[in-house]
Scaffold this active site. Structure first.
Site, PDB file in Angstrom:
ATOM      1  CG  ASN A   1      -1.802   1.197   1.311  1.00  0.00           C
ATOM      2  OD1 ASN A   1      -1.908   1.953   0.342  1.00  0.00           O
ATOM      3  ND2 ASN A   1      -2.449   1.393   2.451  1.00  0.00           N
ATOM      4  CD1 TRP A   2       3.770   1.043  -2.765  1.00  0.00           C
ATOM      5  CD2 TRP A   2       3.742   2.123  -4.731  1.00  0.00           C
ATOM      6  NE1 TRP A   2       4.565   0.353  -3.650  1.00  0.00           N
ATOM      7  CE2 TRP A   2       4.563   0.988  -4.855  1.00  0.00           C
ATOM      8  CE3 TRP A   2       3.575   2.957  -5.845  1.00  0.00           C
ATOM      9  CZ2 TRP A   2       5.217   0.669  -6.049  1.00  0.00           C
ATOM     10  CZ3 TRP A   2       4.209   2.632  -7.027  1.00  0.00           C
ATOM     11  CH2 TRP A   2       5.026   1.497  -7.130  1.00  0.00           C
ATOM     12  CE  LYS A   3      -0.443   3.531   4.481  1.00  0.00           C
ATOM     13  NZ  LYS A   3      -0.411   3.713   5.921  1.00  0.00           N
TER      14      LYS A   3
ATOM     15  CG  HIS B   1      -6.032   1.924   4.542  1.00  0.00           C
ATOM     16  ND1 HIS B   1      -5.680   3.004   5.309  1.00  0.00           N
ATOM     17  CD2 HIS B   1      -5.018   1.033   4.641  1.00  0.00           C
ATOM     18  CE1 HIS B   1      -4.488   2.765   5.849  1.00  0.00           C
ATOM     19  NE2 HIS B   1      -4.069   1.585   5.449  1.00  0.00           N
TER      20      HIS B   1
ATOM     21  CD  GLU C   1      -3.683  -2.361   7.198  1.00  0.00           C
ATOM     22  OE1 GLU C   1      -2.549  -2.610   6.763  1.00  0.00           O
ATOM     23  OE2 GLU C   1      -4.310  -1.331   6.879  1.00  0.00           O
TER      24      GLU C   1
ATOM     25  CB  SER D   1       4.623  -1.168  12.115  1.00  0.00           C
ATOM     26  OG  SER D   1       4.087   0.105  12.390  1.00  0.00           O
TER      27      SER D   1
ATOM     28  N   GLY E   1       2.849  -1.013   4.323  1.00  0.00           N
ATOM     29  CA  GLY E   1       2.816   0.400   3.948  1.00  0.00           C
ATOM     30  C   GLY E   1       4.225   0.938   3.785  1.00  0.00           C
TER      31      GLY E   1
END
Ligand code: PGA
Length: 236
Positions: A6-8, A87, A155, A194, A215
């Site tokens: 998940n590159w955001k 998310h 998450e 994390s 992430g």
């Protein structure tokens, strides 16, 4: 085994995005799915046809007056096979409710996408029932036959690397919560929060954890590749 990146809203430039894709190694036995910002998707999917891509968000209507939104058809045409829904950042910053998330999940599955649905409690120590209820509401419109393409990413928000005062969850804690969730909604589960090269093996060794949603560490080419290698060595 499923490893999602998940590159955001990263990286800042398309050339950096290409560089990150160049680093993704082959992945026998592990489905590696990259979720780049949607504006990069089409060109990345064309340049890296061996990589699976997904979108970080989508809207459930197929077209119309919905400024700023992207339909599933558009996502498909741009090269997405996966949809990430619910998310915590979408929920926190953009007001997404379980009801909205459930519409996204059901629509994406009905259109043949694979879906990663994220759920998790805000604060350490929150009652498990908060997550269970959110998960049930977020999956309420899903047809039974579509369940095989649904994966839930547990998450805990307090363990996400960018959350204020974040704290790592232990693999045992994640396993226990996922085990409970699995009894309520029987699909595959992955863990996010994390995840790094230092802790990934501990999570993936848990009996009910079948992958990770990564992430921050997915933006570091070498570390992400090492995570994929660990997943491959432990494949389930
Ligand atoms: P993180 O993000 O790995 O940086 O904690 C995970 C996520 O938000 O999906």
């Amino acid at each position: 085994m499923l490893i999602g990146a998940n590159w955001k809203m990263n990286p800042r430039t398309f050339s950096e995005a290409k560089e990150l894709c160049r680093g993704v190694s082959g992945s026998e036995g592990v489905d590696v799915v990259l979720f780049p910002p949607a504006v990069y998707l089409r060109q990345l999917a064309e340049a890296f046809p061996h990589i699976l891509f997904g979108v970080q968000n989508v809207y459930w209507e197929s077209e119309g007056a919905f400024t700023g939104e992207m339909s599933l058809g558009m996502a498909r045409e741009a090269g997405a096979h996966y949809v990430l829904a619910g998310h915590s950042e979408r929920r926190q910053h953009f007001g997404e409710t379980d009801e909205m998330v459930s519409k996204k999940v059901a629509a994406a599955l009905a259109k043949g996408f694979s879906v990663i649905l994220a759920v998790g409690e805000a604060t350490k120590g929150d009652d498990k029932s908060i997550v269970i209820e959110s998960l049930k509401r977020s999956t309420q419109n899903v047809a039974e036959t579509d369940m095989t393409r649904l994966t839930v990413a547990y998450e805990p928000i307090w363990a996400i690397s960018t959350s204020e005062n974040h704290e790592d969850a232990t693999p045992e804690y994640a396993q226990e919560m996922i085990h409970t969730l699995k009894q309520e909604v029987a699909v595959g589960y992955i863990y996010g929060g994390s995840v790094s090269i230092d802790n990934v093996a501990g999570f993936l060794q848990q009996p009910d954890i079948e992958g990770a949603l990564v992430g921050g560490a997915s933006l570091k080419k070498d570390e992400f590749n090492e995570i994929i290698s660990v997943a491959r060595s432990l494949k389930k």
